[in-house]
Scaffold this motif. Sequence first.
Motif, short mmCIF file in Angstrom:
data_model
loop_
_atom_site.label_atom_id
_atom_site.label_comp_id
_atom_site.label_asym_id
_atom_site.label_seq_id
_atom_site.Cartn_x
_atom_site.Cartn_y
_atom_site.Cartn_z
N MET A 93 -9.02 9.89 7.10
CA MET A 93 -8.30 10.63 8.14
C MET A 93 -7.19 11.47 7.53
O MET A 93 -6.88 12.55 8.02
N SER A 94 -6.61 10.98 6.41
CA SER A 94 -5.51 11.69 5.76
C SER A 94 -5.53 11.36 4.28
O SER A 94 -5.96 10.28 3.88
N ASP A 95 -5.07 12.30 3.47
CA ASP A 95 -4.91 12.00 2.05
C ASP A 95 -3.57 11.34 1.76
O ASP A 95 -3.36 10.79 0.68
N GLN A 96 -2.68 11.38 2.73
CA GLN A 96 -1.42 10.67 2.56
C GLN A 96 -1.65 9.20 2.93
O GLN A 96 -2.58 8.88 3.68
N PHE A 97 -0.79 8.35 2.40
CA PHE A 97 -0.93 6.93 2.70
C PHE A 97 -0.20 6.62 4.00
O PHE A 97 1.03 6.72 4.08
N VAL A 98 -0.95 6.27 5.02
CA VAL A 98 -0.40 5.87 6.31
C VAL A 98 -0.83 4.42 6.50
O VAL A 98 -2.02 4.14 6.63
N GLU A 99 0.10 3.50 6.43
CA GLU A 99 -0.27 2.09 6.48
C GLU A 99 0.25 1.46 7.77
O GLU A 99 1.46 1.44 8.02
N THR A 100 -0.66 0.93 8.56
CA THR A 100 -0.29 0.31 9.82
C THR A 100 0.45 -1.00 9.55
O THR A 100 0.01 -1.83 8.76
#
Lengths: 500, 500
Positions: B161-168
């Motif tokens: 969904m993204s190349d950035q790290f988005v951590e729930t």
Amino acid sequence: MTRVTVLAGGVGGARFTRGLLQQLASDDERIAANDPFGGPERALAGTSAHAGTAGEVTVIVNTGDDMWLDGLRICPDLDTVMYTLGGGISEEQGWGRPDESRRTSAEIAAYGRGWSWFTLGDLDLATHIVRTDLLRGGATLSAATEFLCRRWKPGARLLPMSDQFVETHVRLAADADEHRAGDLIHFEEWWVRYRAGQPVTEFVQVGLADAVAAPGVIDAILSADLVILPPSNPVVSVGTILSIPGIREALRATTARVVGISPIISGAAVRGMADTCLTTIGVETSALAVGLHYGSRQRDGVLDAWLVDETDADAVPALEAAGIRSTAVPLWMSDVAATAQIAAEALRIAADLTAAAHPATHDLPIAEFAFPGPLRDQLVAAILDGSKTSTTSTLIEYGIEDEPLPVIGSRQVVIDSAGRPVAIIETTGMRVVRLGAVDLDHARAEGEGYDSVAAWRVGHESFWHSDDMRAYLGDPAFTVTDDTEVVLERLRLIEVLPRA
Amino acid sequence: MTRVTVLAGGVGGARFTRGLLQQLASDDERIAANDPFGGPERALAGTSAHAGTAGEVTVIVNTGDDMWLDGLRICPDLDTVMYTLGGGISEEQGWGRPDESRRTSAEIAAYGRGWSWFTLGDLDLATHIVRTDLLRGGATLSAATEFLCRRWKPGARLLPMSDQFVETHVRLAADADEHRAGDLIHFEEWWVRYRAGQPVTEFVQVGLADAVAAPGVIDAILSADLVILPPSNPVVSVGTILSIPGIREALRATTARVVGISPIISGAAVRGMADTCLTTIGVETSALAVGLHYGSRQRDGVLDAWLVDETDADAVPALEAAGIRSTAVPLWMSDVAATAQIAAEALRIAADLTAAAHPATHDLPIAEFAFPGPLRDQLVAAILDGSKTSTTSTLIEYGIEDEPLPVIGSRQVVIDSAGRPVAIIETTGMRVVRLGAVDLDHARAEGEGYDSVAAWRVGHESFWHSDDMRAYLGDPAFTVTDDTEVVLERLRLIEVLPRA
């Protein structure tokens, strides 16, 4: 406690160090069990006098073979030393873990990554993952190594030669597969993929310009009692360590004895492909040539002594002529016991060199205070600063080994916990009295800070009632009373000896 | 070719997509084997008309569950989708690899590292090592994913969904072990360690502020023919994807139909612990409530249609009333065939919506030119720009399915390779002649650039003599001659239809 520092590569250095630790431990057992106070014979024997509580061993490990593989930091020599000393080594291979599988590596290969000729075992992989995680988190290689050693408990302090990445490369003399003559390839590729079979023109330490010795490395050499060059590769293991700025200089400056063990026996490398490495740098593959390559500390080299195999005994005169003390002894590390024997020879030749360096003390009997360790360190310090001018023993101790009572006017050499001669003292008084009759003057003159006879008595009883003392006396219930006869000796400092 | 874009979490999204690919492939086989020209029934059936050559599927995958573990980048949903579509999944678990061992993880634990409740398999580990190596080398997660997929060949394009790290992360409502109420802990810890059993007050996407959709994500939604929300967790999988800036907006703006499949059947999550997640955000665990939570694109939601299970049929009226086209069909993904059937239902409802959106074309028969693919694309383009005003068929083709001959003045809907209505044409002339009698005027009017009858004849023979045509005619040796009767049709463009 003897401080021994070893400059090690992989398998050879690791196995030697394991033998060294075994030798120091068995010395320690012997001292603890039979010989707490010892006599001159023991001190002069060298090895055992130096062992104390198993000695303190530091291993400075070559990291020139290190590399990044699949994004993981691989340190072959550090791991070989750690696994060997920590009981996690594959004895069969000499490196890596026993009972390995290679499932992860096969999967990495299925992605088209990694090197087909360098496979990581699944168990071993964990070490690389943890180390890399630590390094990526900002830890130095020294800190990462210390962390890994918390698990393996190698019994020695392991230091990488440098926290900077210095990776040995070789310059190819001819085309090889996808490489062209003149190309630099990583040492591991040359060693593992080509089995050192491709001729090379030079070894290049990539990263050396930015490297300094890791914290503790220089100090471990300067403050050692003994530095050992074990039978590691003289070019790409020990040679690489010596290339780190300051290390060779420290070896030349240290007050320690520097003893090497030849990795060449009867003109062939004991293990690995050291011959190819030696040929590349123009050194003959012989125990003599490698000894001369390291050179004598009396000239511009790094060795005080060089052990050669008994089959290389004819090299001894030339080595001695070059200023290197040498002796020929069996050097095959066929098992741990045989290796411990080699270590014992290294300790012995170092002790001989130390004794030879102190002609003034040569004929004097040894005076040892308490057991090697903190108490002796404290007592010796008090002698050296002049504050200790009395000492006390139970009379029964003299009977145990028929030791003569102190003679007024006689001199002795005081040795420290490492067995080094540090001072000459003279006996200025001697009385045998009941323990209950010891006076405050004598107690104060012990130089241990006692300001009452009662305090002095408590301190001494804890020593006399110790397990070690009771074992020595062969009396598990040995207890002093007011009526116990004690020898009260008075002494004075004659000379503080220079450090060797 | 139908362009389908799926917004997927882990197991549910992966299994649905596998069924979708199977459905598209079987449609493709059917078209290639039996039905090259088709008829109105097939076109209106939707699914098969849209399949073309197996369709082109893009999966936009949730990366909110991603994390660093032991310095390795773990992407649970990307790997589950990749392994499931690539044939490397543990069918038993639904995630990870089959025939796993966990030797490396046990060693990492022996160093006191890692999480005891999250163990990596040795085979799976290779994926994380390779991905981490690529990321550390500067690759984006998109590029790393593409690299990993070269091995697994999932048959669909996988995009994070993204190349950035988005951590729930989840905020704990109460103390739990070493955590205090109000603490944020990683979603995976809550999910795996606590089995979502600790109450939480909110989900927080750490890193969201700096995240943008990965390259291709927005375009894959905007240029799709169909976007599917598979039965993935609506909160922490699809919900997380929708939280990435621009994705929700793209779903609302796309000309594609957006069809969702309920992950809730009879008031319970099909798999996983979606109920706890729904409760946390205040949504009832029901097919109806989740459909309304996504909402209708006619209002401010993202759905055109919502498939509910046959047991949830009573939800359909309320969904339809909320502007969401809904139908109740079996939604248990019990095996690949059952899942393919669900995908067929999604394709069918999308086709129905498309047809309904074009009332002007609703009653007109379909005109298909050649097979879906490059040739049809070329012919349709020629119709749309007005350069194609004639077309030719062999008379025998009409006999195969008792199709009536073209009637002058009748109109048809031209569909493109994706089955979308693109134009209305009218038949302006019709003749049946010998192939040898075709004239230059007719050949030129084909709009294919033929400037001689001979060139036109070569082009058409290659089509009539193709394997597909011969298979369709049931005559492996079918060959045209000068005497073959052909239907020469003249046509004119009535209307170019707006893209749906």
